[in-house]
Design a protein around this motif. Structure first.
Motif, PDB file in Angstrom:
ATOM      1  N   TRP A   1     -44.851  59.441  18.739  1.00 35.97           N
ATOM      2  CA  TRP A   1     -44.470  58.667  19.921  1.00 35.97           C
ATOM      3  C   TRP A   1     -42.949  58.498  20.064  1.00 35.97           C
ATOM      4  CZ3 TRP A   1     -46.816  57.139  24.235  1.00 35.97           C
ATOM      5  CH2 TRP A   1     -46.251  56.120  24.994  1.00 35.97           C
ATOM      6  N   PRO A   2     -42.247  58.038  19.032  1.00 34.48           N
ATOM      7  CA  PRO A   2     -40.798  57.835  19.201  1.00 34.48           C
ATOM      8  C   PRO A   2     -40.013  59.136  19.375  1.00 34.48           C
ATOM      9  CG  PRO A   2     -41.463  57.291  16.959  1.00 34.48           C
ATOM     10  CD  PRO A   2     -42.716  57.597  17.731  1.00 34.48           C
TER      11      PRO A   2
ATOM     12  N   SER B   1     -38.300  59.653  26.963  1.00 36.44           N
ATOM     13  CA  SER B   1     -38.762  58.425  27.612  1.00 36.44           C
ATOM     14  C   SER B   1     -39.639  58.695  28.841  1.00 36.44           C
ATOM     15  CB  SER B   1     -37.579  57.535  27.990  1.00 36.44           C
ATOM     16  OG  SER B   1     -36.723  58.203  28.882  1.00 36.44           O
TER      17      SER B   1
ATOM     18  N   ARG C   1     -43.158  59.418  27.517  1.00 38.55           N
ATOM     19  CA  ARG C   1     -43.792  58.167  27.087  1.00 38.55           C
ATOM     20  C   ARG C   1     -44.221  57.343  28.294  1.00 38.55           C
ATOM     21  NH1 ARG C   1     -39.406  57.921  23.378  1.00 38.55           N
ATOM     22  NH2 ARG C   1     -38.509  56.255  24.627  1.00 38.55           N
ATOM     23  N   GLN C   2     -43.367  57.277  29.315  1.00 38.20           N
ATOM     24  CA  GLN C   2     -43.709  56.493  30.504  1.00 38.20           C
ATOM     25  C   GLN C   2     -44.912  57.084  31.220  1.00 38.20           C
ATOM     26  OE1 GLN C   2     -42.150  53.474  31.214  1.00 38.20           O
ATOM     27  NE2 GLN C   2     -44.026  53.323  32.424  1.00 38.20           N
TER      28      GLN C   2
ATOM     29  N   ALA D   1     -48.557  49.736  22.364  1.00 35.34           N
ATOM     30  CA  ALA D   1     -47.129  50.050  22.389  1.00 35.34           C
ATOM     31  C   ALA D   1     -46.516  49.656  23.724  1.00 35.34           C
ATOM     32  CB  ALA D   1     -46.904  51.536  22.110  1.00 35.34           C
ATOM     33  N   ALA D   2     -47.220  49.932  24.809  1.00 36.53           N
ATOM     34  CA  ALA D   2     -46.720  49.585  26.141  1.00 36.53           C
ATOM     35  C   ALA D   2     -46.585  48.068  26.277  1.00 36.53           C
ATOM     36  CB  ALA D   2     -47.666  50.126  27.219  1.00 36.53           C
TER      37      ALA D   2
ATOM     38  N   ALA E   1     -46.135  45.925  23.824  1.00 38.27           N
ATOM     39  CA  ALA E   1     -45.036  45.502  22.947  1.00 38.27           C
ATOM     40  C   ALA E   1     -43.684  45.817  23.585  1.00 38.27           C
ATOM     41  CB  ALA E   1     -45.146  46.185  21.592  1.00 38.27           C
ATOM     42  N   GLU E   2     -43.556  46.991  24.209  1.00 37.90           N
ATOM     43  CA  GLU E   2     -42.306  47.354  24.877  1.00 37.90           C
ATOM     44  C   GLU E   2     -42.055  46.446  26.062  1.00 37.90           C
ATOM     45  OE1 GLU E   2     -42.297  51.527  25.846  1.00 37.90           O
ATOM     46  OE2 GLU E   2     -42.574  52.098  23.754  1.00 37.90           O
ATOM     47  N   GLY E   3     -43.098  46.113  26.789  1.00 39.05           N
ATOM     48  CA  GLY E   3     -42.967  45.219  27.934  1.00 39.05           C
ATOM     49  C   GLY E   3     -42.541  43.825  27.530  1.00 39.05           C
TER      50      GLY E   3
ATOM     51  N   ALA F   1     -40.822  43.072  24.906  1.00 39.77           N
ATOM     52  CA  ALA F   1     -39.466  43.115  24.376  1.00 39.77           C
ATOM     53  C   ALA F   1     -38.433  43.015  25.483  1.00 39.77           C
ATOM     54  CB  ALA F   1     -39.251  44.408  23.587  1.00 39.77           C
ATOM     55  N   GLU F   2     -38.826  43.389  26.715  1.00 38.16           N
ATOM     56  CA  GLU F   2     -37.900  43.336  27.842  1.00 38.16           C
ATOM     57  C   GLU F   2     -37.837  41.950  28.450  1.00 38.16           C
ATOM     58  OE1 GLU F   2     -39.126  46.362  30.564  1.00 38.16           O
ATOM     59  OE2 GLU F   2     -38.812  47.965  29.111  1.00 38.16           O
TER      60      GLU F   2
END
Length: 78
Positions: free
Chosen positions: A7-8, A12, A15-16, A69-70, A72-74, A76-77
């Motif tokens: 994934w990383p 981007s 991933r999106q 993951a989505a 968690a990323e959301g 974090a923003e």
């Protein structure tokens, strides 16, 4: 290689796409990008949902991981 490992390594935009279309058929251009970082597609890979040669789907495990993951990323923003 597990989804959390490759994934990383994806760009981007890939991933999106996977987040926005999680659970959908993965088009060849996205699958090519995954294979470029994860290695050749094999039915034994935990992120592969089977060996249907016409349409590629991620496994339920990979779909769940991408959703987490989505989220968690959301968060974090925020």
């Amino acid at each position: 290689m597990n989804v959390e490992n490759w994934w990383p390594l994806l760009n981007s935009s890939t991933r999106q796409w996977l987040i926005d279309n999680n659970g959908d058929v993965v088009p060849p251009n996205i699958l090519d990008q995954i294979e470029a970082v994860a290695g050749p597609l094999t039915p034994e890979a935990p992120w592969v949902a089977g060996d249907d040669t016409e349409e590629f789907l991620l496994s339920d495990q990979a779909i769940d991981w991408i959703e987490e993951a989505a989220n968690a990323e959301g968060s974090a923003e925020d």
